[in-house]
Write an enzyme that holds these catalytic residues in place. Structure first.
Site, mmCIF file in Angstrom:
data_model
loop_
_atom_site.group_PDB
_atom_site.id
_atom_site.type_symbol
_atom_site.label_atom_id
_atom_site.label_comp_id
_atom_site.label_asym_id
_atom_site.label_seq_id
_atom_site.Cartn_x
_atom_site.Cartn_y
_atom_site.Cartn_z
ATOM 1 N N SER A 190 -18.277 -5.655 -0.556
ATOM 2 C CA SER A 190 -17.872 -6.316 1.121
ATOM 3 C C SER A 190 -17.008 -7.161 0.687
ATOM 4 C CB SER A 190 -18.874 -6.119 1.503
ATOM 5 O OG SER A 190 -19.321 -7.481 1.495
ATOM 6 N N GLY A 194 -16.562 -10.461 -1.534
ATOM 7 C CA GLY A 194 -14.746 -10.867 -1.980
ATOM 8 C C GLY A 194 -14.967 -12.743 -1.839
ATOM 9 N N GLU A 211 -12.050 -5.318 -5.323
ATOM 10 C CA GLU A 211 -11.876 -3.975 -4.965
ATOM 11 C C GLU A 211 -13.467 -3.555 -4.016
ATOM 12 O OE1 GLU A 211 -12.673 -0.212 -3.847
ATOM 13 O OE2 GLU A 211 -13.310 -0.785 -5.702
ATOM 14 N N CYS A 245 -15.668 3.713 -0.123
ATOM 15 C CA CYS A 245 -15.533 2.200 0.471
ATOM 16 C C CYS A 245 -13.852 3.099 1.040
ATOM 17 C CB CYS A 245 -14.427 1.315 -1.176
ATOM 18 S SG CYS A 245 -14.114 2.400 -2.127
HETATM 19 C C1 UN1 Z 1 -16.286 3.285 -4.283
HETATM 20 O O1 UN1 Z 1 -16.242 4.101 -2.733
HETATM 21 O O2 UN1 Z 1 -15.830 2.648 -4.733
HETATM 22 O O3 UN1 Z 1 -11.893 7.554 -4.484
HETATM 23 C C2 UN1 Z 1 -15.260 4.296 -5.127
HETATM 24 C C3 UN1 Z 1 -12.686 7.971 -4.365
HETATM 25 C C4 UN1 Z 1 -14.288 7.548 -5.828
HETATM 26 C C5 UN1 Z 1 -14.323 6.288 -5.746
HETATM 27 C C6 UN1 Z 1 -14.608 5.454 -4.676
HETATM 28 N N1 UN1 Z 1 -12.972 8.070 -6.401
HETATM 29 O O4 UN1 Z 1 -13.149 7.592 -3.350
#
Ligand code: UN1
Length: 457
Positions: A190, A194, A211, A245
């Site tokens: 989250s 970070g 990330e 994410c």
């Molecule tokens: C994530 O949710 O941390 O692009 C990564 C995507 C996947 C990676 C998600 N290849 O949804």
């Protein structure tokens, strides 16, 4: 936290790295290729484990193992392409060149939702670049981590400690961040996490690759292929129960097609097959925890208080009482509300009408996160504007596909509170190496740069 154990892990990781960096990069690539081949052999059992730990459906779990395999292939090729530029020197008989060297030991902190792929993004690049990795997986996904490690141990011979697992939670993450013997902190999680970790690493001028959370939006323009858009939005917003994410959390729809899109999206959400993620016909499994369910309900009730029309979002009474299955929620709003600014890791899609593309892009960019974005249009002016510097401010900008489900070949990550890091493809490998600028004088004079004279005669 067991400090003794921690110190042992770090010194083993540091020691093995010193040996590993002596192995030529293409040979390191061969080891990663064997790792990928073993992952191929074990694809279906690894996917079953992902479904068990992260509760995602079997097809997505298999896709995740595939993502790890793809990373191995990518890193194997990359092991022969860790190029440094040679620049023309302004001085005669001089060579100016950059060299890339390993950083040392990478501390890799991963989240529950991609318990294997995100590790592979980091580990495969870190390894071909000559680094060791200490992996702190999410406590929800320790068995996935151990399964990956077991496969690594089978093929890595003397280098099995190139990947070491450090189980734990915040204390372990903080220890890695404080530790000068950890040469890169690569953390996925989250924005809040970070923000807590960044100053700790910053205080020792350490390197980070973050990330973090997204608050990803889609824009549906009047010329869009609406059926294609609805499919893409459904996968991105409801798929993985909104726990990527990259999940789509906000949608801006042109006023001319607003009603049609809402109706079609409601139908599409109504037709989703929600249930046991092990059943191949299931499209949505449960949320990861009761806590996630509570956070989802809180967001929905706040949204209602702020005037949103909430459709869906309720708990479904399916199978095991300890699992939290939910109907994905659509929240129709007349204006931007506070809840839309935060990432709630659950299937909630806020939808708002727009009149002009500028307005839609402003809505999209007006949040603190900047991971992924998507536009649905068949108008080349609109799509190109969206991709231009005045368009999406995210690290990922898609045309006629959803916000989630990126391939590994591109650099993955985003701007603003998303952390700015880039993982997986393109030149993301550079984050795992240090750059040395080397100038070599092979002449017998000593000309100075910029024409400086320093006469000692
Ligand atoms: C994530 O949710 O941390 O692009 C990564 C995507 C996947 C990676 C998600 N290849 O949804």
């Amino acid at each position: 936290m067991d400090l003794n154990n921690y110190n042992q892990i770090v010194s083993r990781a540091n020691d093995v790295q010193k040996m590993w960096q002596k192995v030529p990069a293409p040979k390191r690539g061969e080891v990663i290729r064997s790792f990928g081949n073993k992952l191929r052999e074990h694809k279906s059992e690894l996917a079953t484990l992902i479904t068990k730990d992260a509760r995602k459906i079997i097809s997505e779990a298999e896709g995740e193992v595939q993502e790890a395999i793809d990373m191995c292939d990518f890193a194997t090729g990359l092991s022969r392409q860790l190029y440094g530029l040679t620049m023309p020197s302004e001085r005669p008989n001089h060579r100016l060149q950059e060299l890339w060297h390993p950083l040392g030991t990478v501390g890799c902190i991963t989240a529950f939702n991609f318990p294997m792929a995100v590790f592979a993004w980091n580990f495969c690049l870190a390894a071909v670049c000559g680094n060791s990795t200490i992996w702190k997986p999410s406590p929800h996904a320790n068995s996935c981590a151990h399964a990956m490690k077991k496969i690594w141990d089978e093929i890595s011979g003397d280098f099995n400690d190139l990947c070491i697992i450090l189980e734990g939670g915040k204390d372990e993450a903080v220890a890695l961040c404080q530790d000068r013997k950890i040469h890169l902190i690569s953390a996925t999680g989250s924005c809040q996490m970070g923000k807590e970790l960044a100053p700790i690493v910053g205080a020792r001028m350490g390197k980070t690759l973050f990330e973090l959370g997204g608050n990803n939006a889609g824009i549906v323009c009047p010329s869009a292929d609406i059926d294609l858009a609805i499919k893409a939005i459904t996968f991105s917003a409801a798929g993985t129960s909104g726990q990527r994410c990259t999940s789509m959390r906000r949608l801006f729809v042109h006023e001319d097609i607003f009603e049609t899109c809402i109706e079609k999206l409601k139908d599409s959400f109504d037709n989703l097959v929600i249930g046991d993620p092990n059943n191949p016909s299931t499209q949505l499994g449960p949320l990861i925890s009761e806590n996630s369910f509570k956070e989802m309900q809180l967001s929905l009730s706040n949204a209602k208080d702020d005037g949103a029309l909430v459709i869906g979002g309720e708990r479904l009474d399916i199978e095991s009482p300890s699992d939290f299955y939910v109907k994905p929620a659509i929240c129709i709003v007349d204006q931007i509300i506070e809840e839309m600014r935060e990432e709630t890791f659950a299937p909630i899609l806020y939808i708002k009408k727009y009149k002009t593309l500028d307005e839609a892009i402003n809505y999209q960019n007006d949040v603190n996160q900047g991971l992924s974005s998507a536009i649905f249009t068949n108008d080349v002016r609109e799509s190109e504007f969206f991709l231009s510097a005045e368009g999406s401010d995210c690290g990922i900008a898609n045309v006629n596909i959803g916000t989630s489900g990126a391939e590994i070949g591109g650099a993955f990550g985003g701007e603003k509170d998303t952390g700015g890091g880039r993982e997986s493809g393109s030149d993301a490998w550079k984050a795992y190496m240090r750059r040395v600028t080397a100038t070599v004088n092979f002449g017998s004079d000593l000309p100075l740069a910029q024409g400086v004279e320093f006469n000692d005669e």
